[in-house]
Design a protein around this motif. Sequence first.
Motif, short mmCIF file in Angstrom:
data_model
loop_
_atom_site.label_atom_id
_atom_site.label_comp_id
_atom_site.label_asym_id
_atom_site.label_seq_id
_atom_site.Cartn_x
_atom_site.Cartn_y
_atom_site.Cartn_z
N LEU A 3 0.84 -1.19 0.00
CA LEU A 3 0.00 0.00 0.00
C LEU A 3 0.87 1.24 0.00
O LEU A 3 1.91 1.30 0.65
N LYS A 4 0.44 2.27 -0.72
CA LYS A 4 1.20 3.51 -0.78
C LYS A 4 1.16 4.21 0.57
O LYS A 4 0.11 4.28 1.22
N LEU A 5 2.30 4.72 0.99
CA LEU A 5 2.36 5.44 2.25
C LEU A 5 1.73 6.81 2.08
O LEU A 5 2.21 7.63 1.30
N ARG A 6 0.67 7.05 2.84
CA ARG A 6 -0.07 8.30 2.73
C ARG A 6 0.11 9.14 3.99
O ARG A 6 0.44 8.63 5.06
N PHE A 7 -0.13 10.44 3.85
CA PHE A 7 0.00 11.37 4.97
C PHE A 7 -1.26 12.21 5.13
O PHE A 7 -1.21 13.35 5.57
N ASP A 8 -2.39 11.63 4.79
CA ASP A 8 -3.66 12.35 4.93
C ASP A 8 -3.87 12.76 6.38
O ASP A 8 -3.65 11.97 7.30
N ASN A 9 -4.31 14.00 6.57
CA ASN A 9 -4.57 14.58 7.90
C ASN A 9 -3.30 14.82 8.72
O ASN A 9 -3.39 15.17 9.89
N ARG A 10 -2.14 14.62 8.11
CA ARG A 10 -0.89 14.95 8.80
C ARG A 10 -0.42 16.34 8.38
O ARG A 10 -0.63 16.75 7.23
N VAL A 11 0.23 17.02 9.31
CA VAL A 11 0.75 18.36 9.05
C VAL A 11 2.27 18.32 9.18
O VAL A 11 2.80 17.88 10.20
N ALA A 12 2.95 18.78 8.15
CA ALA A 12 4.41 18.74 8.12
C ALA A 12 5.00 20.13 7.98
O ALA A 12 4.49 20.95 7.21
N ILE A 13 6.07 20.37 8.71
CA ILE A 13 6.88 21.58 8.52
C ILE A 13 8.20 21.16 7.89
O ILE A 13 8.88 20.27 8.40
N VAL A 14 8.54 21.81 6.79
CA VAL A 14 9.83 21.59 6.16
C VAL A 14 10.56 22.93 6.15
O VAL A 14 10.10 23.89 5.53
N THR A 15 11.68 23.01 6.86
CA THR A 15 12.44 24.26 6.89
C THR A 15 13.42 24.29 5.72
O THR A 15 13.88 23.25 5.25
N GLY A 16 13.73 25.49 5.27
CA GLY A 16 14.60 25.61 4.11
C GLY A 16 14.02 24.93 2.90
O GLY A 16 14.73 24.30 2.11
N ALA A 17 12.70 25.08 2.72
CA ALA A 17 11.98 24.32 1.70
C ALA A 17 11.94 25.01 0.34
O ALA A 17 11.35 24.47 -0.61
#
Length: 304
Positions: A3-17
Amino acid sequence: MALKLRFDNRVAIVTGAGGGLGRAYALELAKRGAKVVVNDLGVSRTGEGASSKAADLLVEEIKSNGGVAIPNYDSVEQGHKIIEAAIKAFGRIDIIINNAGILRDVSVQKMTEKDWDMVIAVHLKGAFILVKAAWKYMREQKYGRIINTSSSSGLYGNFGQANYSTAKLGLHGLTQTLAKEGDKYNIKCNTIAPSAASRMTQDIFTPDLHELLVPEKVVPLVTYLAHENCNENGGLYEVAGGYIGKLRWQRSQGVFYPGTFTAEDVKAKWNEAGNFDGNNDYPSALTDTLQKVMKFIEISKPKL
């Protein structure tokens, strides 16, 4: 097929993006359903100036592809503002990828305190401030994934990068403690040491290496480490050009001196103390060392 790894309903911060690795992480997480805070101060690679353009362009791209993202232009030295932006927009924070960085390369003899302080502040202190601000939210929700970015300079040292290498190895020390403090709250923290082509490496890598070491070959590892299915904690991974390898501390069997001993005694057994051909072990805490010492003491006791 997995199964594909999903991130639904997850919140991510990427610095230096705004570019390079950070941009690639943000695009991939958004494509897999995460809501992304695209943080980029827009400074030069030496930490000067500021611009919102890079973050704005990436947010537009994510949205045009059907994703959800907001821009953020705060310095990681004001990490609490980045967390506040995430909470205000999305109500939670699940993933932090500490990727922001600058370079001020110069030999130790010529390095100024400003050169040192700026690099430490962005890479190391900035990561701490951001994680510190997010910690209470991750503890309350009993979930978090944190990825710190080290480098080969931190692992092995590099001429002209005393500031950078110190910060980068320090980040793995931060990882080790966060992993221990966060484990019972399902907060997992790991370190990557990527080799990827970016503006930070434009004077270092040859054109052939730039073609091989594309950011997209680092993204799969980071994506997995950021996922809820990954329970790795406190790990350190080198990743480059499709290669992934885990590093760990290795310790020689060592030598033990019962009673008093001198520098001459140390000299006499110097090669033995550093011999890795014997019964080596892989410590992960001070208790491992103390147990080893106690074992040596027990062995050295006179037999009755």
